[in-house]
Design a protein around this motif. Structure first.
Motif, PDB file in Angstrom:
ATOM      1  N   ILE A 652       0.836  -1.209   0.000  1.00  0.00           N
ATOM      2  CA  ILE A 652       0.000   0.000   0.000  1.00  0.00           C
ATOM      3  C   ILE A 652       0.865   1.251   0.000  1.00  0.00           C
ATOM      4  O   ILE A 652       0.583   2.238  -0.694  1.00  0.00           O
ATOM      5  N   GLY A 653       1.951   1.228   0.783  1.00  0.00           N
ATOM      6  CA  GLY A 653       2.828   2.395   0.863  1.00  0.00           C
ATOM      7  C   GLY A 653       3.558   2.686  -0.426  1.00  0.00           C
ATOM      8  O   GLY A 653       3.995   3.816  -0.669  1.00  0.00           O
ATOM      9  N   THR A 654       3.709   1.671  -1.281  1.00  0.00           N
ATOM     10  CA  THR A 654       4.386   1.875  -2.563  1.00  0.00           C
ATOM     11  C   THR A 654       3.543   2.714  -3.506  1.00  0.00           C
ATOM     12  O   THR A 654       4.066   3.531  -4.273  1.00  0.00           O
ATOM     13  N   PHE A 655       2.229   2.517  -3.447  1.00  0.00           N
ATOM     14  CA  PHE A 655       1.315   3.182  -4.374  1.00  0.00           C
ATOM     15  C   PHE A 655       0.587   4.340  -3.690  1.00  0.00           C
ATOM     16  O   PHE A 655       0.873   4.681  -2.539  1.00  0.00           O
ATOM     17  N   PRO A 659      -9.004   5.505  -0.776  1.00  0.00           N
ATOM     18  CA  PRO A 659      -9.397   4.685   0.392  1.00  0.00           C
ATOM     19  C   PRO A 659     -10.107   3.381   0.032  1.00  0.00           C
ATOM     20  O   PRO A 659      -9.865   2.345   0.662  1.00  0.00           O
ATOM     21  N   ASP A 660     -10.980   3.415  -0.969  1.00  0.00           N
ATOM     22  CA  ASP A 660     -11.702   2.193  -1.339  1.00  0.00           C
ATOM     23  C   ASP A 660     -10.748   1.124  -1.870  1.00  0.00           C
ATOM     24  O   ASP A 660     -10.867  -0.058  -1.533  1.00  0.00           O
ATOM     25  N   ALA A 661      -9.818   1.528  -2.712  1.00  0.00           N
ATOM     26  CA  ALA A 661      -8.848   0.567  -3.257  1.00  0.00           C
ATOM     27  C   ALA A 661      -7.962   0.016  -2.143  1.00  0.00           C
ATOM     28  O   ALA A 661      -7.646  -1.179  -2.110  1.00  0.00           O
ATOM     29  N   THR A 662      -7.574   0.891  -1.220  1.00  0.00           N
ATOM     30  CA  THR A 662      -6.756   0.443  -0.088  1.00  0.00           C
ATOM     31  C   THR A 662      -7.465  -0.635   0.705  1.00  0.00           C
ATOM     32  O   THR A 662      -6.882  -1.668   1.069  1.00  0.00           O
ATOM     33  N   ALA A 663      -8.749  -0.441   0.958  1.00  0.00           N
ATOM     34  CA  ALA A 663      -9.525  -1.421   1.717  1.00  0.00           C
ATOM     35  C   ALA A 663      -9.600  -2.755   0.978  1.00  0.00           C
ATOM     36  O   ALA A 663      -9.500  -3.834   1.594  1.00  0.00           O
ATOM     37  N   LEU A 664      -9.778  -2.707  -0.333  1.00  0.00           N
ATOM     38  CA  LEU A 664      -9.871  -3.942  -1.107  1.00  0.00           C
ATOM     39  C   LEU A 664      -8.557  -4.723  -1.051  1.00  0.00           C
ATOM     40  O   LEU A 664      -8.547  -5.943  -0.845  1.00  0.00           O
ATOM     41  N   PHE A 665      -7.446  -4.041  -1.263  1.00  0.00           N
ATOM     42  CA  PHE A 665      -6.161  -4.745  -1.274  1.00  0.00           C
ATOM     43  C   PHE A 665      -5.818  -5.294   0.117  1.00  0.00           C
ATOM     44  O   PHE A 665      -5.219  -6.370   0.242  1.00  0.00           O
TER      45      PHE A 665
END
Length: 675
Positions: A652-655, A659-665
């Motif tokens: 996550i810190g690389t990209f 917020p929605d995409a973060t939650a999915l990953f």
């Protein structure tokens, strides 16, 4: 089947041999084989000999017979005579299958095939003895005196082959002149023949001037200079480069008492001259001439062909990767019926592209070749076939593919050539391409090497925009992969991109570098503006479209990201950054909730040979979201083997996901133990 033909260029008195240079002939064990006095029989022999695949009987009839009473009957007669000349008691050389015909040439010495295979392998790689042997094969023109009345298709093919082999002959002679002792009699003979073949090749004239000057024959130099200048003037060709080279040659020999002459100013598209036996006098970009495409089989120009040529020249120039000869120069040479290979030497360019446009019922066929002028090697060839539903849209699509392929192929050749040179002998252009070679390895050590060579390029040429863009890329890669201090590397990437823009604000690579640097700094909107500027400047800049996809896939418009990813791959289907193009599409599908599609594209990205650990992490997360947990865990284990403490926080810190995409990953990571 024809396929591979391995034969010695040495004339053998044993076995079967076919000679196509000079009057065509067949010999068995050194004894000539008597053939019927038929031009078409000899033409058929030559065509089948050079055909890379079996040829249909119908095509051969169309090629050689002007609607006779019985074309297939005449073809059968010619084949029967060829069988008598070529067949052996235990071997049939004429092979027929499914109404096609091919020659079995295994074990047969064919002079033209020896030359063709040498050119394909790279004439510049051959030793002196091999070059000498090849040069002895040219005892005359290809199929000397074999024109056939009322057979335009064959005569067009014959003209193309003569041009092709003439270019090979000139390349062989040029390399012999460069490699043989300068004062040997052989060198003199090869140089005279080189000039005879290509009287408007600046390099040949410069080689002769250098040879005469070494012998102290300065009067002969002046005589030749005057005669050559008049020759070039008669064809309205620029003689300035030859005169400049002569001034440089004379300056190296202060004992000369030749009166000084003013140097002609260089033309905008002029590429540096090569002195025989030496490297370029100054660092230079690669140069390219796109000759006007011919329309249909008759070689007539105009209409769609001219429009496509103009479009390709314009688009290539916008890339600003290399020198592109202006439209007026190439069209002027074409008006004089100058063959593309000869035009390339007259213009002193590194590469020449040529092609044809054919309209067949329900189809538009465009063929193109990219040739390296000084080696006569075909670098790239392709045929594009489309249904002309919307002719302008089709030509635009074909033009996109041609421009991107030419740029990619030239970059690959230049990178590989730079890798073969000693590091301390590189000029700025070569050091830049050596840097690209290391840069595309995507490891920390290779990235450092790339930065080193970009630095060499910039020390020699501080105005080299692309070298600054490359330097910015290495700092960006270091920040992205967290190989060092991310803030420091981000600042250096931004600084190098800024230098690139200051030098050339119209170079798409400069805006590409700046857009990526701004993304590192968290300035997403500004990043997109710079990247859009890059593709506006050059719509064929594949890396610009990829970078747009990369940024949009994380927090912008995911549908736009998919479109940009597809377009970048269409423009550059074999790009070193292909894994990133595929990975960006995978992340966009995650944001759209299309997890199966995301897994599909992520696996394609991870399968690329240079895919790094971040790409493997995209695959692990996407597979987990798609419910393919066993495959996802395999990728997770591979990542942990390289980076034991790697977790989704690192990913996550690389990209810069929303917020929605973060939650999915994070959900995907939890399923496979990467949380």
């Amino acid at each position: 089947m024809v396929s591979n033909v391995e034969s010695s260029v040495e004339s053998s008195r044993q076995g079967l041999s076919v000679r196509l240079f000079g009057p065509p002939a067949i010999a068995r064990d050194g004894v000539p084989v008597v053939l019927p006095a038929s031009r078409k029989l000899r033409a058929l022999l030559a065509y089948l000999t050079l055909a890379p695949h079996p040829v249909g009987r119908g095509k051969l009839c169309e090629l050689l017979w002007d609607v006779p009473n019985d074309p297939r009957g005449e073809l059968r007669w010619c084949l029967s005579k060829l069988r008598a000349a070529l067949d052996e008691p235990d071997r049939r050389r004429i092979q027929t299958a499914d109404d096609t015909i091919a020659l079995d040439l295994d074990g047969i010495c064919v002079d033209a095939l020896d030359v063709a295979s040498a050119a394909a392998a790279g004439i510049e790689k051959l030793g002196t003895e091999r070059l000498q042997a090849l040069s002895k094969l040219f005892v005359g023109d290809f199929l000397e005196g074999l024109e056939i009345d009322r057979s335009p298709l064959f005569n067009n093919w014959l003209t193309a082959q003569r041009r092709r082999f003439g270019s090979c002959h000139a390349a062989i002679l040029e390399h012999l002149v460069k490699t043989l002792p300068p004062d040997s009699d052989d060198t003199s003979a090869h140089l005279e023949k080189w000039l005879e073949l290509t009287p408007f090749d600046s390099c040949a004239h410069i080689a002769l001037l250098a040879r005469l000057a070494r012998r102290g024959q300065f009067g002969a130099c002046e005589d030749h200079l005057a005669a050559a200048a008049a020759l070039f003037q008669s064809e309205e060709l620029d003689f300035g480069p030859v005169r400049q080279a002569w001034l440089a040659i004379r300056a190296e020999r202060p004992c000369a008492t030749v009166p000084a002459q003013p140097a002609a100013p260089p033309t905008p598209n002029q590429s540096p001259i090569m002195l025989a036996g030496s490297e370029t006098a100054t660092p230079h970009k690669a140069s390219l001439a796109v000759m006007p495409f011919a329309e249909d089989a008759g070689g007539v120009r105009g209409g769609l062909a001219d429009g496509l040529t103009h479009d390709i020249i314009t688009r290539l120039a916008k890339l600003r990767d290399f020198f592109v000869i202006a439209r007026g120069s190439v069209f002027a040479l074409a008006e004089k019926n100058i063959a593309p290979e000869d035009a390339g030497r007259r213009l002193n360019v590194d590469y020449v592209a040529t092609g044809t446009v054919r309209s067949v019922t329900g189809r538009l066929i465009v063929t193109i070749e990219l040739v390296e002028v000084r080696t006569a090697r075909i670098v790239w060839a392709e045929t594009f076939e489309r249904k002309p539903d919307d002719i302008f849209s089709v030509l635009d699509d074909i033009g996109d593919s041609i421009v991107a392929s030419i740029s990619s192929e030239i970059e690959t050749v230049e990178r590989n050539r730079a890798m073969l040179k000693a590091p301390n002998s590189l000029n700025a252009w070569e050091a830049y391409h050596r840097g690209l070679w290391h840069m595309y390895r995507f490891t920390r050590g290779e990235n450092d090497q790339a930065r080193h060579f970009f630095g060499i390029a910039l020390s020699q040429d501080p105005t080299f925009t692309r070298a600054y863009a490359g330097l910015s890329f290495t700092h960006w890669q270091s920040a992205f992969q967290r190989w060092g201090d991310r803030d420091r590397d981000s600042a250096l990437a931004f600084e190098a991109a800024g230098q690139s823009l200051l030098i050339d604000d119209h170079n798409p690579a400069a805006h590409w570098a700046m857009g990526r640097a701004l993304w590192l700094r968290g300035e997403g909107d500004a990043s997109l503006l710079e990247l859009q500027r890059a593709v506006d400047l050059s719509p064929n800049f594949a890396l610009g479209h990829y970078a747009l996809s990369f940024v949009q896939s994380q927090s912008g418009d995911p549908q736009a990201a998919i479109g940009s990813s597809d377009h970048s791959r269409h423009l550059s289907p074999f790009d070193p950054l292909l894994f990133g193009m595929l990975g960006a599409r995978a992340m966009a599908h995650v944001r759209l909730g299309q997890f199966d599609d995301a897994a599909h594209w992520a696996l394609k990205a991870a399968a690329r040979p240079n895919a790094h650990v971040i790409i493997l992490s995209i695959a692990a997360h996407c597979l987990a979201l798609a419910g393919r947990l066993d495959e996802a865990k395999t990728f997770a284990a591979a990542i942990r083997k390289t980076l034991p403490h790697y977790s989704t926080d690192d990913f996550i810190g690389t990209f810069r996901f929303d917020p929605d995409a973060t939650a999915l990953f994070k959900l995907g990571a939890k399923r496979i133990g990467l949380n």
